[in-house]
Scaffold this active site. Structure first.
Site, short mmCIF file in Angstrom:
data_model
loop_
_atom_site.label_atom_id
_atom_site.label_comp_id
_atom_site.label_asym_id
_atom_site.label_seq_id
_atom_site.Cartn_x
_atom_site.Cartn_y
_atom_site.Cartn_z
N GLN A 169 31.73 43.48 35.36
CA GLN A 169 31.78 42.41 34.35
C GLN A 169 30.50 42.28 33.55
O GLN A 169 30.51 41.70 32.47
CB GLN A 169 32.09 41.06 35.02
CG GLN A 169 33.50 40.95 35.58
CD GLN A 169 34.59 41.07 34.53
OE1 GLN A 169 34.37 40.90 33.33
NE2 GLN A 169 35.79 41.39 34.97
N LYS A 184 36.55 48.38 30.68
CA LYS A 184 36.03 47.03 30.37
C LYS A 184 34.86 47.13 29.39
O LYS A 184 34.37 46.14 28.87
CB LYS A 184 35.56 46.33 31.65
CG LYS A 184 36.71 46.05 32.62
CD LYS A 184 36.25 45.19 33.76
CE LYS A 184 37.13 45.26 34.97
NZ LYS A 184 38.35 44.45 34.88
N ASP A 194 28.15 45.56 41.86
CA ASP A 194 29.40 45.70 41.13
C ASP A 194 29.13 45.14 39.73
O ASP A 194 29.07 43.92 39.55
CB ASP A 194 30.50 44.91 41.86
CG ASP A 194 31.79 44.82 41.04
OD1 ASP A 194 31.80 45.27 39.88
OD2 ASP A 194 32.77 44.27 41.57
N HIS A 238 35.26 40.32 43.80
CA HIS A 238 36.58 40.84 43.43
C HIS A 238 37.10 41.63 44.63
O HIS A 238 36.31 42.19 45.40
CB HIS A 238 36.38 41.76 42.22
CG HIS A 238 37.62 42.31 41.61
ND1 HIS A 238 38.29 43.39 42.14
CD2 HIS A 238 38.30 41.96 40.48
CE1 HIS A 238 39.33 43.67 41.36
NE2 HIS A 238 39.37 42.82 40.37
N CYS A 265 42.33 38.54 41.36
CA CYS A 265 41.89 39.50 42.39
C CYS A 265 40.68 38.96 43.16
O CYS A 265 39.76 39.70 43.49
CB CYS A 265 41.57 40.86 41.81
SG CYS A 265 42.97 41.65 41.06
C1 PLP Z 1 33.96 42.04 39.21
C2 PLP Z 1 34.97 43.14 39.21
N1 PLP Z 1 34.84 44.16 40.06
C3 PLP Z 1 35.71 45.17 40.11
C4 PLP Z 1 36.80 45.21 39.30
C5 PLP Z 1 37.76 46.35 39.40
O1 PLP Z 1 37.72 47.13 38.25
P1 PLP Z 1 38.78 48.29 38.03
O2 PLP Z 1 40.13 47.67 38.17
O3 PLP Z 1 38.50 48.76 36.64
O4 PLP Z 1 38.51 49.34 39.05
C6 PLP Z 1 37.01 44.17 38.39
C7 PLP Z 1 38.21 44.15 37.54
O5 PLP Z 1 38.66 43.14 37.07
C8 PLP Z 1 36.07 43.12 38.36
O6 PLP Z 1 36.22 42.09 37.52
#
Ligand code: PLP
Length: 435
Positions: A230, A253, A227, A145, A393
């Site tokens: 998800q 999430k 990270d 992401h 993203c």
């Molecule tokens: C794999 C992953 N990492 C990071 C993020 C970023 O999360 P946030 O927008 O809550 O900071 C997302 C959000 O969709 C994501 O799917």
């Protein structure tokens, strides 16, 4: 809190009967739905079919009530008031840290509250950059992401100006959307200082072999950052079992409020990291000339924190623990297998990521021949179905897949096979309109 019967605890003489098992699974999702007021809503006079939980999850009544209680009964700033209300808020805030620490098998002081995954990863990139030297490299994957890509990329760009020349490498993915571990072994070498990977891809659904990557990183003296934005809502996370050094996730999430997130870091590492933001609540002593800083986690929590967010997130975690993460994984795996099967048998649909539900989570990206993903998302919206269309993203990954974007249906514990049936019917309708 309603007590849910997990799907595998209903053993009966018919336990091997597929139909009976199906019923139990349906019941599990149906009963969870009852805790989510928004799922009773109607969109365009149709029942809401929410298939965008990878973007943000819906919130159970228990979390909504905890937030209301906080604001109605004990809202005060934490760590500073010498009065009962502030002490109560402080205790609740720190208890939230304890609950979240236990949820991922960490220690309380290893949990830093942030705004979300994005801030957690930016904090890390900033603070770790101070420890890098000329010629070091950082290893990411092609399926990150933007929030686990841009901070490291910009760090590397900045390092060129300082003459440090940090390189960023990307582990390739295979044709079916898994990490190419042979390439991972080529990318990670003795100059690698940080390996930062997504636990579950927000596009492909792929669950990456974090333990193997942790061993590989550690063999070369590098740190492993995960990270987990998800993965945390869908499976049991144990930071010690994963062997990671840092792990980031977002509250919104995980059925919690927006604006709260977590960065876990091993305590020995947090002790050595410099702060990211400066201000109140993170200092030990301040003089006009210089300052000293508090220990972690306070060192990384400058300013008034999101008290309500932390308390709401802890409530979400307790809610999940009552259901049982293993039960959630089991239910969602069956749902994912069903959705994959239904989509794969349709004509004109390309599904991305591992075809096998056991190797992935319920994030399902697909394209429909001849229809732009944005058009699909708009058409489905007419039937009350929320999916995401676009690059999610992950623009560089779209390039690797050779597409501009995809439709993404992402499943959660409150979805049912009926939701998937309605999705399939709406896709058929869209295909007819465009034929
Ligand atoms: C794999 C992953 N990492 C990071 C993020 C970023 O999360 P946030 O927008 O809550 O900071 C997302 C959000 O969709 C994501 O799917």
């Amino acid at each position: 809190m309603m007590i849910l019967d997990p799907p595998h605890q209903h053993h009966s003489p018919q336990e091997h009967d597929g139909e009976h098992k199906d019923e139990k699974h349906e019941e599990f999702g149906e009963r969870i739905r009852q805790d989510f007021p928004i799922l009773q809503a109607r969109v365009k006079n149709k029942p809401l079919i929410y298939l965008d939980s990878a973007a943000t999850s819906q919130k159970p009544r228990q979390v909504i009530e905890a937030l209301k209680k906080y604001y109605e009964e004990y809202n005060a700033n934490v760590h500073r008031g010498i009065y009962a209300l502030s002490e109560k808020a402080t205790m609740a805030y720190e208890h939230a840290r304890f609950i979240i620490a236990r949820f991922i098998n960490a220690e309380q002081h290893e949990i830093i509250f942030t705004k979300g995954t994005t801030e957690s990863l930016n904090l890390l990139a900033y603070s770790l950059s101070k420890q890098l030297k000329k010629g070091d490299n950082i290893v990411l994957t092609q399926m990150e992401h933007h929030s686990n890509l841009v901070p490291w990329q910009q760090l590397a760009k900045e390092s060129k100006r300082d003459g440090k020349d940090i390189e960023v490498r990307f582990i390739k993915i295979t044709g079916d959307g898994r990490l190419d571990m042979g390439h991972a072994r080529q990318c990670i070498d003795d100059s690698t200082k940080i390996v930062s990977v997504t636990h579950m891809s927000n596009v492909l659904g792929t669950i990456n072999p974090v333990q193997e990557l942790a061993s590989l990183a550690h063999e070369h003296g590098a740190l492993l950052v995960v990270d987990a934005a998800q993965s945390v809502p869908h499976m049991k996370i144990d930071v010690k079992e994963l062997g990671c050094d840092f792990l980031a996730f977002s509250g919104h999430k995980l059925f919690g409020p927006t604006g709260i997130g977590v960065l876990y870091g091993r305590k020995e590492l947090l002790a050595k990291l410099p702060p990211f933001l400066y201000g109140g609540d993170m200092i030990h002593e301040v003089r006009f000339e210089d300052s000293t800083f508090a220990d972690a986690p306070n060192k990384f929590e400058a300013g008034t924190p999101n008290m309500a967010g932390a308390i709401g997130l802890a409530k979400a975690v307790e809610y999940l623990q009552q259901i049982g993460m293993e039960n959630i994984t089991e239910y969602e795996q069956e749902l994912t297998a069903y959705a994959l099967h239904r989509l794969q048998e349709m004509e004109g649909i390309t599904v991305y990521g591992p075809p096998d539900a056991a190797a992935r989570g319920g994030v399902i990206s697909f394209t429909i021949a001849g229809i732009h993903p944005h058009d699909v998302a708009q058409l489905l919206d007419r039937d009350g179905i929320c999916v995401r269309g676009g690059h999610h993203c992950a623009m560089p990954l779209m390039g690797v897949l050779g597409i501009a974007g995809s439709v993404r249906a992402s499943l959660s514990m409150y979805n049912t096979k009926e939701d998937i049936g309605l999705l399939i019917a709406a896709i058929h309708k869209a295909q007819k309109m465009f034929s």
